[in-house]
Design an enzyme around this catalytic site. Sequence first.
Site, PDB file in Angstrom:
ATOM      1  CD  GLU A 136      -1.047  -2.167   2.408  1.00 47.11           C
ATOM      2  OE1 GLU A 136       0.116  -2.523   2.117  1.00 47.11           O
ATOM      3  OE2 GLU A 136      -1.654  -2.591   3.398  1.00 47.11           O
ATOM      4  CB  CYS A 166      -0.531  -0.088   5.629  1.00 46.78           C
ATOM      5  SG  CYS A 166       1.122  -0.639   5.183  1.00 46.78           S
ATOM      6  CD  GLU A 203      14.056 -31.397  -5.014  1.00 52.25           C
ATOM      7  OE1 GLU A 203      14.690 -32.164  -5.753  1.00 52.25           O
ATOM      8  OE2 GLU A 203      14.117 -30.163  -5.100  1.00 52.25           O
ATOM      9  NE  ARG A 227      22.212 -27.539 -11.399  1.00 52.79           N
ATOM     10  CZ  ARG A 227      22.018 -28.261 -10.290  1.00 52.79           C
ATOM     11  NH1 ARG A 227      22.470 -27.833  -9.129  1.00 52.79           N
ATOM     12  NH2 ARG A 227      21.361 -29.407 -10.343  1.00 52.79           N
TER      13      ARG A 227
HETATM   14 ZN   LIG Z   1       1.366  -2.568   6.186  1.00 53.08          ZN
END
Ligand SMILES: [Zn+2]
Length: 367
Positions: free
Chosen positions: A54, A86, A294, A209
């Site tokens: 924001e 924010c 994995e 990679r």
């Molecule tokens: Zn924020």
Amino acid sequence: MNDIDESYMREALRIAEHARGRTAPNPLVGAVIVRDDTIIASGWHRAAGEPHAEIHALRMAGELARGATLYVTLEPCAHHGRTGPCAEAVIAAGIARVVIALRDPNPLVAGRGLALLKEAGIEVVTSVCEAEARRQNEVFLKWVTQKRPFVTLKTAMTLDGKIASHTGASQWITGTAARTRVHEYRNEYDAILVGIGTVLADDPSLTTRLEGRTGRNPLRIVLDSEARTPLDAKLVVDGAAPTLIVVSARADQRRVNLLRACGAEVVTLGTEQVDIAALLDYLGTSEITSLLVEGGATVNWSLLAGGCVDKVHAFIAPMLMGGAEAKTPIGGTGFDSPQTALQLRDVTVEQLGADILVTGYPCADAE
Ligand SMILES: [Zn+2]
């Protein structure tokens, strides 16, 4: 909520994607500011410690933000971070209407940003494109609510279910496009996990990679109850990324010290075998928000049996290997019947070159 709100929110979701794999332990967030049916500013959260989405958008909009609508994929924060709350910045900028996809999942702050906005007389609309936003931030949502990493199991097998031949040969079962996709995943995940069997058999570097661009290497983790990782294993000596070797209490302390002297981090979790739940707690506390598994058949089963898998990527190559002794992706005891086997939901299928990628979410993973 209307179609117009959804289309601007999709744009906010789209730009949030720019930072995938770069914001941990923070979420992906995108914001657009709309005035007279035109996007006049946009922004996304780039990395932890940098301004929130924001703030980027408000700075770009400047005075034009007054009376405009802000679309943001996550509830504006109300806490004092590096750039201040924010919600207060949104109010100060004179935004008239705020459209939000997802309420803040952090139980400590949920709803506070919304309350501030509403108290200031701003019209607030929530839950626009919420399902998409939830999926986009599946990693953050898991970590912030459970303080454990989001765990993805990645397997690759032949059409007849083998991950290697009876001699153990496994390079390569999948083609280039599928293997490139795996490197893209490594580029996005905070950590990658294998078992000691894979280290002894393949001596993998487990680095990222990518053709033509620089990737980021995940933390490399080896499940190694007895500290058998060779001191000259690539992931111990190559210095390409940090390596965490997880041993149990029965590991030889002399070997543990030698591995540490070679640069690996070694932690002891569990008495006989590595305690997977304790490992996930340890990683979550260390702000590892996502884990790509994995591992070989044994590791894969221990994660599945513990109910620890949040997502599955299964690559299938159109190749028939055969061999009663040839290994399959998941070992252990296995489930007793198709009725008790782990079902996947929200399954998608992609073709990558000649290979097929099946992605899904274990049903046991309650929302
Ligand atoms: Zn924020």
